[in-house]
Design an enzyme around this catalytic site. Sequence first.
Site, short mmCIF file in Angstrom:
data_model
loop_
_atom_site.label_atom_id
_atom_site.label_comp_id
_atom_site.label_asym_id
_atom_site.label_seq_id
_atom_site.Cartn_x
_atom_site.Cartn_y
_atom_site.Cartn_z
N LYS A 18 43.17 30.68 35.63
CA LYS A 18 41.93 30.19 36.23
C LYS A 18 41.02 29.69 35.12
O LYS A 18 40.71 30.43 34.17
CB LYS A 18 41.29 31.35 36.98
CG LYS A 18 40.36 30.95 38.08
CD LYS A 18 40.03 32.20 38.88
CE LYS A 18 38.95 31.99 39.87
NZ LYS A 18 38.42 33.27 40.33
C1 E4P Z 1 35.94 32.04 42.42
O1 E4P Z 1 36.56 31.48 41.56
C2 E4P Z 1 35.51 33.41 42.29
O2 E4P Z 1 36.56 34.31 42.06
C3 E4P Z 1 34.74 33.94 43.46
O3 E4P Z 1 35.21 33.44 44.69
C4 E4P Z 1 33.29 33.73 43.26
O4 E4P Z 1 32.66 34.55 44.17
P1 E4P Z 1 31.17 35.08 43.93
O5 E4P Z 1 30.27 33.95 44.16
O6 E4P Z 1 31.05 36.14 44.99
O7 E4P Z 1 31.13 35.64 42.55
#
Ligand code: E4P
Length: 225
Positions: free
Chosen positions: A84
């Site tokens: 990621k």
């Molecule tokens: C996305 O890449 C993240 O893992 C996640 O969905 C972000 O969620 P949040 O806004 O609750 O931190």
Amino acid sequence: MKFFLDTASIEQISKWKKFDLVHGVTTNPTLLSKESSDPVKVIKEICKIVNGDVSAQVTERNSKGMIEQAKFLRSIDKKKIVIKLPCTLDGIQAARFLSDKNYKINITLGFDPAQISTFKNINISYFSFIIGRVEDFGDSNISNIPLLKLMIKKLNPKIKFLAASIRNSSQLLSAATNGADVITVPPTTWDKIYKNKYTLDGEKSFMESWEQLPNDVRKKYEIKK
Ligand code: E4P
């Protein structure tokens, strides 16, 4: 459409897997920081119990560091780990290098359909489009979903639209009905959906009526204990 679980909690993954809501897992540094054990061990454990893609996010800030860290993270489980990367210029540079080496990539912190422009010739598996974080500030990204889908179709149809940061059922439904390929849902959101106030109140009121019946009448209908 698939559901990923947005968590690093082994306990939550085991719980929601039983309801067929864990077709993969997405983690991030915040989610890993909430677990009390070694993050590498946590990712290894997640890969053991999940039959699907497991996103592990880089914590390095420049493309060279991201590439080095990606090599290490992928070595945890070559089949399941998806690297990621943030949708920054460094993240995109790292994505180009890693996709040429056949790494699976999830580009995260996608907020604008125009950010797809650079991915015509970069084979990323997922583009994480953030919903809840925008709505937290009273704005909305829901109306941009059709534009995102169109950009993906025109530039690189292999990219999967992953709806992320899902805080409630309305955001989940908007993502699902606008063509999300994957929706990553935090356990707290599933809790809200399945601890629906009206469902729980209704169940309670049915049982209160039932208990008004005499015991011997109820027993004719109930299982023997
Ligand atoms: C996305 O890449 C993240 O893992 C996640 O969905 C972000 O969620 P949040 O806004 O609750 O931190």
